[in-house]
Design a protein around this motif. Structure first.
Motif, PDB file in Angstrom:
ATOM      1  N   LEU A 306      53.961  20.667  45.407  1.00 24.33           N
ATOM      2  CA  LEU A 306      53.815  21.371  44.131  1.00 24.33           C
ATOM      3  C   LEU A 306      52.350  21.439  43.716  1.00 24.33           C
ATOM      4  O   LEU A 306      51.893  22.450  43.165  1.00 24.33           O
ATOM      5  CB  LEU A 306      54.637  20.682  43.050  1.00 24.33           C
ATOM      6  N   LEU A 332      61.983  21.661  38.897  1.00 20.94           N
ATOM      7  CA  LEU A 332      61.806  22.613  39.992  1.00 20.94           C
ATOM      8  C   LEU A 332      62.709  22.270  41.171  1.00 20.94           C
ATOM      9  O   LEU A 332      63.206  23.171  41.862  1.00 20.94           O
ATOM     10  CB  LEU A 332      60.338  22.647  40.424  1.00 20.94           C
ATOM     11  N   TYR A 333      62.920  20.985  41.395  1.00 24.13           N
ATOM     12  CA  TYR A 333      63.809  20.611  42.493  1.00 24.13           C
ATOM     13  C   TYR A 333      65.243  21.018  42.182  1.00 24.13           C
ATOM     14  O   TYR A 333      65.961  21.521  43.058  1.00 24.13           O
ATOM     15  CB  TYR A 333      63.728  19.110  42.761  1.00 24.13           C
ATOM     16  N   THR A 336      65.701  24.736  42.810  1.00 21.88           N
ATOM     17  CA  THR A 336      65.502  25.271  44.157  1.00 21.88           C
ATOM     18  C   THR A 336      66.149  24.443  45.254  1.00 21.88           C
ATOM     19  O   THR A 336      66.198  24.892  46.408  1.00 21.88           O
ATOM     20  CB  THR A 336      64.003  25.374  44.467  1.00 21.88           C
ATOM     21  N   LEU A 343      61.626  28.252  45.931  1.00 19.05           N
ATOM     22  CA  LEU A 343      60.523  27.838  45.064  1.00 19.05           C
ATOM     23  C   LEU A 343      59.491  28.957  44.963  1.00 19.05           C
ATOM     24  O   LEU A 343      59.003  29.268  43.858  1.00 19.05           O
ATOM     25  CB  LEU A 343      59.876  26.568  45.614  1.00 19.05           C
TER      26      LEU A 343
END
Length: 419
Positions: A306, A332-333, A336, A343
Motif C-alpha cells: 500500500l 482496503l483488504y 479487495t 485494489l
C-alpha cells in the motif's frame, strides 16, 4: 511555458495521439510494448498551494497528467511476484543455455483471477529478453533463407473455444505468417514448427490456458498439441486461473517436493507428427497468490505494498500514510480480499472521484461510494474463472470487524504496565 509544463504537454500528446495500446499477441506489438513499457513519465508531485498558482491551462494539463498517472500505475513487486520471478527466470535461463536435443521443461503460472498473472509474467519475460538482447552477438541471428527477424519470445492468447487448428492459427498470427484456408492440421503444425525455428523463438507463452475444458475432445487434443510443442526446443510458459482445479493436470503426476508435474507423451503424437520419443513432459507449477492478512509478516507485506501504491498517487491533499495509517489497510483488504487487480481498480476509480469532487484525498467514506466492477471486461472469460469474486461493500452504519492493532504504538505508559 516552463520546462515542466512543456514536458507534461509532450507526455500527454504521446498518450492521446499515439494510437491504441500495442497488442502483445503480434510480434510487432510485443516488441513495441517491450521497448516502450518504461517510457511513461508520471505527473510531478504537487501540493494544493502550488497547484493554485498555476494558470488555468497549466492546471488542466497537470490534472490530465495526474489522471493518466493513476490510469497507468506500475506493476509493483510483491513477495509473491518475486517468488514467481525467481522460478521463471531460473527456468528460462536453464533452457536458453541448453544445447542438448532434449525436451525443455515448461512452467505453469497459476493463481486467482485479477491477481496480475499476465502482467507479472510478461514483465519478467520482457526483462529477461532485455538482458539477453544486451549481449548482442549471443542472441540467435536471422536464419539464412528466412525472414531476417528474430522473435525470442512469442506471446499468444489461448482461443476461447480452443481447438488444435485455432491454436496453431493463433500462434502463426503472432508471426503474421500466411495461413492457407484449407491447410489441414499436420500442415499447420509444420508451419508452426517452421515459424518457431526460423524466428529463433526460445519462449512460447500461452495465456489463459484454463479456457481449455478437459471434458471436450477438442480441448484434450489441444492440450496434447501444446505439450507436443515442447519437442520444438522452446520453453512453454502456460498461464491460467487455478490450474490445479481446472482438469489440466488430470493426467499428470505431481511431485510436491520438486513442485513439478510430469505428463505422459501426448496421445495424438502420431497425428501431430512431432514426437520422436515417448519422453515425459515436465512442468514447474508456480502459484502467484493474493495477499493474506493473518500474521504480522503478511500484514507488513500488505502495508508495504500500500505504501508503494500511495507513492505513485498524485492527489493534492493526500497526507502521509493515506493508505497505510489507521484502519485504512484493513478497510482496503476487506474491499479487495488482497487481490492486486481489485485494489488497482478501487484506487484508480477512487482517485478519479477525489479529483472530480475536489476531495483530493482517499478516505473510507469516499471509497465506500466506489463500486468495483470488472464483469464487463471483454478480455476476461467468466467460465474460466478469470473474473474473481468481489467482496460486498459495507453500507453506512454496518458493523465492521475491529481492526488488527498488532502494530499500534501504545506509548511508554503501556510499556510500564505490569512492571
Amino acid at each position: 511555458m516552463t520546462k515542466d509544463d512543456e514536458h507534461t504537454a509532450a507526455t500527454l500528446a504521446r498518450l492521446m495521439t499515439g494510437g491504441p495500446p500495442p497488442v502483445r499477441e503480434t510480434l510487432s506489438g510485443w516488441e513495441q510494448w517491450r521497448t516502450a513499457r518504461a517510457e511513461f513519465t508520471p505527473a510531478p508531485q504537487m501540493d494544493l498551494a502550488t497547484w493554485r498558482v498555476l494558470s488555468p491551462r497549466e492546471r488542466l494539463l497537470h490534472d490530465l497528467h495526474r489522471a493518466a498517472t493513476h490510469s497507468n500505475l506500475p506493476v509493483l513487486q510483491t513477495p509473491m511476484t518475486r517468488k514467481v520471478a525467481r522460478r521463471l527466470t531460473a527456468r528460462l535461463k536453464t533452457n536458453w543455455l541448453k544445447q542438448k536435443p532434449t525436451t525443455r521443461a515448461g512452467i505453469m503460472i497459476t493463481g486467482g483471477g485479477a491477481q496480475g498473472k499476465t502482467e507479472t509474467v510478461c514483465e519478467i519475460i520482457a526483462t529477461f529478453q532485455d538482458d539477453w538482447q544486451r549481449l548482442g552477438r549471443l542472441m540467435a541471428p536471422g536464419m539464412p533463407g528466412t525472414r531476417d527477424v528474430t522473435a525470442p519470445v512469442a506471446y499468444v492468447q489461448t482461443p476461447v473455444t480452443a481447438k488444435p487448428k485455432s491454436t496453431c492459427k493463433a500462434i502463426l498470427s503472432f508471426y503474421d505468417a500466411p495461413v492457407a484456408s484449407r491447410m489441414d492440421l499436420p500442415d499447420l503444425v509444420r508451419q508452426v514448427a517452421a515459424s518457431l525455428h526460423d524466428h529463433g523463438t526460445r519462449v512460447l507463452v500461452l495465456d489463459d490456458i484454463t479456457r481449455l475444458r478437459m471434458h471436450r475432445a477438442d480441448d484434450q487434443d489441444t492440450l496434447d498439441l501444446i505439450r507436443a510443442f515442447m519437442s520444438m526446443h522452446v520453453t512453454l510458459v502456460l498461464i491460467g486461473v487455478d490450474i490445479p482445479s481446472s482438469g489440466l493436470l488430470r493426467e499428470g503426476r505431481f511431485d510436491t517436493q520438486r513442485g513439478q508435474v510430469a505428463f505422459p507423451a501426448p496421445k495424438s503424437a502420431k497425428v501431430f507428427g512431432l514426437e520422436s520419443t515417448q519422453t515425459e513432459r515436465r512442468f514447474d507449477l508456480v502459484e502467484l497468490d493474493r495477499f493474506h492478512y493473518g500474521t504480522p509478516v503478511q500484514i507488513s507485506a500488505w502495508a508495504e505494498h500500500l505504501a508503494g501504491v500511495e507513492h505513485c498517487l498524485r492527489l493534492l491533499k493526500a497526507p502521509t500514510g493515506m493508505l497505510t495509517g489507521g484502519a485504512m489497510p484493513e478497510y482496503l483488504y476487506r474491499r479487495t480480499n488482497g487481490v492486486v487487480g481489485l485494489l488497482e481498480r478501487l484506487i484508480e476509480d477512487g482517485c478519479e472521484e477525489a479529483i472530480d469532487t475536489g476531495t483530493e484525498c482517499l478516505t473510507e467514506t469516499l471509497l465506500d461510494g466506489i463500486n468495483i466492477d470488472i464483469t464487463d471486461d471483454p478480455h476476461r472469460d467468466h467460465q474460466a474463472g478469470e473474473v474473481p469474486r468481489v467482496p460486498e461493500r459495507e453500507t453506512a452504519g454496518q458493523h465492521r470487524r475491529a481492526r488488527n492493532s498488532s502494530f499500534d504504538d501504545r506509548g511508554p505508559a503501556a510499556a510500564d504496565t505490569g512492571s
